[in-house]
Scaffold this active site. Structure first.
Site, PDB file in Angstrom:
ATOM      1  N   SER A  34       0.825  -1.206   0.000  1.00  0.00           N
ATOM      2  CA  SER A  34       0.000   0.000   0.000  1.00  0.00           C
ATOM      3  C   SER A  34       0.867   1.268   0.000  1.00  0.00           C
ATOM      4  CB  SER A  34      -0.913  -0.053   1.232  1.00  0.00           C
ATOM      5  OG  SER A  34      -1.683   1.112   1.336  1.00  0.00           O
ATOM      6  N   VAL A  92       6.944  -7.660  10.306  1.00  0.00           N
ATOM      7  CA  VAL A  92       8.165  -8.263   9.743  1.00  0.00           C
ATOM      8  C   VAL A  92       9.347  -7.292   9.723  1.00  0.00           C
ATOM      9  CG1 VAL A  92       6.752  -9.798   8.296  1.00  0.00           C
ATOM     10  CG2 VAL A  92       7.817  -7.799   7.258  1.00  0.00           C
ATOM     11  N   HIS A 115       5.317   4.477  10.195  1.00  0.00           N
ATOM     12  CA  HIS A 115       4.617   4.220  11.463  1.00  0.00           C
ATOM     13  C   HIS A 115       5.696   3.927  12.491  1.00  0.00           C
ATOM     14  CE1 HIS A 115       1.769   2.944  14.416  1.00  0.00           C
ATOM     15  NE2 HIS A 115       1.930   1.658  14.241  1.00  0.00           N
ATOM     16  N   GLY A 141      -2.124   3.982   1.042  1.00  0.00           N
ATOM     17  CA  GLY A 141      -1.195   4.302  -0.031  1.00  0.00           C
ATOM     18  C   GLY A 141      -1.862   4.597  -1.364  1.00  0.00           C
TER      19      GLY A 141
HETATM   20  P1  NAD Z   1       1.534  -3.793   2.951  1.00  0.00           P
HETATM   21  O1  NAD Z   1       1.152  -4.986   3.713  1.00  0.00           O
HETATM   22  O2  NAD Z   1       0.539  -3.161   2.052  1.00  0.00           O
HETATM   23  O3  NAD Z   1       2.823  -4.090   2.053  1.00  0.00           O
HETATM   24  C1  NAD Z   1       3.942  -4.728   2.530  1.00  0.00           C
HETATM   25  C2  NAD Z   1       4.957  -4.994   1.436  1.00  0.00           C
HETATM   26  O4  NAD Z   1       6.073  -5.645   2.035  1.00  0.00           O
HETATM   27  C3  NAD Z   1       4.469  -5.918   0.327  1.00  0.00           C
HETATM   28  O5  NAD Z   1       5.037  -5.456  -0.874  1.00  0.00           O
HETATM   29  C4  NAD Z   1       5.077  -7.263   0.712  1.00  0.00           C
HETATM   30  O6  NAD Z   1       5.325  -8.059  -0.427  1.00  0.00           O
HETATM   31  C5  NAD Z   1       6.383  -6.832   1.328  1.00  0.00           C
HETATM   32  N1  NAD Z   1       6.924  -7.807   2.284  1.00  0.00           N
HETATM   33  C6  NAD Z   1       6.227  -8.569   3.168  1.00  0.00           C
HETATM   34  N2  NAD Z   1       7.075  -9.335   3.897  1.00  0.00           N
HETATM   35  C7  NAD Z   1       8.323  -9.031   3.450  1.00  0.00           C
HETATM   36  C8  NAD Z   1       9.621  -9.481   3.795  1.00  0.00           C
HETATM   37  N3  NAD Z   1       9.805 -10.401   4.757  1.00  0.00           N
HETATM   38  N4  NAD Z   1      10.691  -8.941   3.133  1.00  0.00           N
HETATM   39  C9  NAD Z   1      10.530  -8.019   2.176  1.00  0.00           C
HETATM   40  N5  NAD Z   1       9.325  -7.558   1.798  1.00  0.00           N
HETATM   41  C10 NAD Z   1       8.245  -8.057   2.436  1.00  0.00           C
HETATM   42  O7  NAD Z   1       2.090  -2.729   4.026  1.00  0.00           O
HETATM   43  P2  NAD Z   1       1.605  -1.213   4.252  1.00  0.00           P
HETATM   44  O8  NAD Z   1       0.188  -1.205   4.722  1.00  0.00           O
HETATM   45  O9  NAD Z   1       2.011  -0.379   3.089  1.00  0.00           O
HETATM   46  O10 NAD Z   1       2.494  -0.832   5.526  1.00  0.00           O
HETATM   47  C11 NAD Z   1       3.833  -0.400   5.416  1.00  0.00           C
HETATM   48  C12 NAD Z   1       4.107   0.596   6.521  1.00  0.00           C
HETATM   49  O11 NAD Z   1       3.281   1.737   6.315  1.00  0.00           O
HETATM   50  C13 NAD Z   1       3.765   0.081   7.912  1.00  0.00           C
HETATM   51  O12 NAD Z   1       4.705   0.599   8.803  1.00  0.00           O
HETATM   52  C14 NAD Z   1       2.408   0.679   8.182  1.00  0.00           C
HETATM   53  O13 NAD Z   1       2.114   0.834   9.548  1.00  0.00           O
HETATM   54  C15 NAD Z   1       2.562   2.028   7.498  1.00  0.00           C
HETATM   55  N6  NAD Z   1       1.322   2.715   7.145  1.00  0.00           N
HETATM   56  C16 NAD Z   1       0.358   2.074   6.439  1.00  0.00           C
HETATM   57  C17 NAD Z   1      -0.793   2.750   6.057  1.00  0.00           C
HETATM   58  C18 NAD Z   1      -1.873   2.077   5.241  1.00  0.00           C
HETATM   59  O14 NAD Z   1      -2.909   2.680   5.064  1.00  0.00           O
HETATM   60  N7  NAD Z   1      -1.685   0.895   4.711  1.00  0.00           N
HETATM   61  C19 NAD Z   1      -0.955   4.106   6.414  1.00  0.00           C
HETATM   62  C20 NAD Z   1       0.070   4.751   7.103  1.00  0.00           C
HETATM   63  C21 NAD Z   1       1.196   4.039   7.456  1.00  0.00           C
END
Ligand code: NAD
Ligand code: MG
Length: 351
Positions: A34, A92, A115, A141
């Site tokens: 995201s 992770v 975060h 995102g």
């Molecule tokens: P997500 O779950 O959408 O994406 C995670 C990505 O990491 C994917 O591309 C996945 O393939 C990859 N991944 C998973 N395990 C992995 C590993 N072991 N090694 C390498 N890559 C790996 O995550 P997200 O929601 O974008 O969250 C990312 C950060 O952003 C977090 O810290 C979250 O708290 C923060 N955040 C998210 C949002 C939201 O709305 N989603 C908003 C603000 C902040």
């Protein structure tokens, strides 16, 4: 476990940011979910050198490459970068940090988060000679990306946990500008405030509080002989209309739009339902966030393979309101209606 920086409400905009603080640097974006896809594409189009770090077998590799981004492993990306943006799932992050990031950090590099959980609760303990910053868009995102493409912005929080270079804030602000957030406003905060208010909000009000309120309301009506369909509409479906009004005009905007009867009844009964006991429960929830009890519980839950989480999810899925809602949403299909309308308009326009 806490930092004692005073909470602040300074807001930065485009004019306060200077892209010079990021344009000569290489940013490694770890993860292409995201936030990851939005940050890497927006930074890339803002002229910043971006390397996406993904595991060898990751399904996202092809998607990122198709968009013209350079993709490599998390370790290689971190080694090549001045700024490492850690956008893999929070659970992770400690593992990815330990194996791919830490061995590749050089003095003066920046660890960047969206975060603050792992920094605030000491699951990642960076060396003292790197900057540690956060730019946390206040939206998923996909909106960060869509707004950027429309030349609009998404509000974000900015925090500096560690400023080894003396330039951490300037660089974070340039990063925020690069992903389009300075167009909307970048609010300065601390890791502590971001983490604790975020966890409290989602537990007490947004995700936990509101679902419990909905289920209790539904059960009260159904247990007293009202139809599940009526109870579903009253306690879940109509919630959207009320929240939309509050989103647009605050509590007052909502009170103005409902009938006098609804307003009087709500004002009289609201605090009877969500009473002082609930407030005391909220204080306890906040305390568990502040003293790290919730964080320890969630970390242990993950280490044990998520046994309670799986059970709780299953119970929620099996609540009667879910079955009733699925049936009603199929029947009325109001979610698809808008899409269908737009499609119709497009067909007409194309004709
Ligand atoms: P997500 O779950 O959408 O994406 C995670 C990505 O990491 C994917 O591309 C996945 O393939 C990859 N991944 C998973 N395990 C992995 C590993 N072991 N090694 C390498 N890559 C790996 O995550 P997200 O929601 O974008 O969250 C990312 C950060 O952003 C977090 O810290 C979250 O708290 C923060 N955040 C998210 C949002 C939201 O709305 N989603 C908003 C603000 C902040
Ligand atoms: Mg490096």
């Amino acid at each position: 476990m806490t930092d004692d920086d005073a909470f602040t409400t300074t807001v930065h905009y485009e004019d306060d940011a200077d892209s010079a603080h990021i344009e000569d640097k290489t940013v490694a974006v770890l993860g292409y979910g995201s936030q990851g896809h939005a940050h890497s594409l927006n930074l890339h189009e803002s002229g910043v050198d971006v390397v996406v770090g993904l595991r060898e077998g990751s399904a996202s590799r092809a998607a990122a490459e198709e968009e013209g981004l350079t993709v490599t492993t998390p370790a290689e990306a971190a080694a090549a970068a001045d700024v490492v943006s850690v956008l893999v799932p929070d659970t992770v992050q400690p593992d990815v940090y330990e194996h791919a990031v830490e061995p590749n950090l050089e003095p003066g590099d920046t660890l960047q988060f969206a975060h603050g959980f792992n920094i605030h609760y000491n699951q990642i303990q960076p060396p003292e000679d790197v900057d540690v910053t956060m730019v946390a868009p206040k939206s998923p995102g996909h909106l960060v990306r869509r707004n950027y493409e429309k030349e609009e912005g998404t509000p974000a929080l900015l925090a500096v946990y560690q400023d080894a270079t003396g330039e951490a804030t300037d660089e974070a602000l340039a990063y925020a500008q690069g992903i389009g957030c300075a167009r909307a406003g970048v609010l300065e905060t601390t890791f502590r405030e971001e983490v604790e208010s975020d966890l409290f909000g989602e537990q007490a009000v947004l995700c936990g509080g509101v679902t419990s309120l909905v289920k209790h309301g539904y059960e009260t009506l159904v247990d007293n002989g009202y139809s599940p369909e009526a109870a579903y509409f009253e306690c879940l479906n109509e919630l959207k209309l009320i929240v939309d009004l509050m989103y647009e005009g605050g509590l007052g905007g909502m009170w103005d739009s409902v009938s006098d009867t609804a307003e009087y009844g709500g004002l009289v009964q609201g605090d009877e339902i969500v009473d002082d006991t609930v407030r005391e429960n909220m204080e306890e929830t906040l305390e568990k966030v502040q003293n790290g009890e919730f964080a320890r519980e969630w970390i242990a839950e993950n280490q044990a393979g998520r046994p309670s989480y799986t059970q709780l999810r299953e119970a929620e899925k099996n609540h009667e309101i879910e079955e009733v809602g699925e049936r009603l949403r199929d029947l009325f299909a109001w979610a698809d209606e808008q899409e269908a309308d737009t499609e119709k308009e497009q067909v007409t326009a194309d004709d």
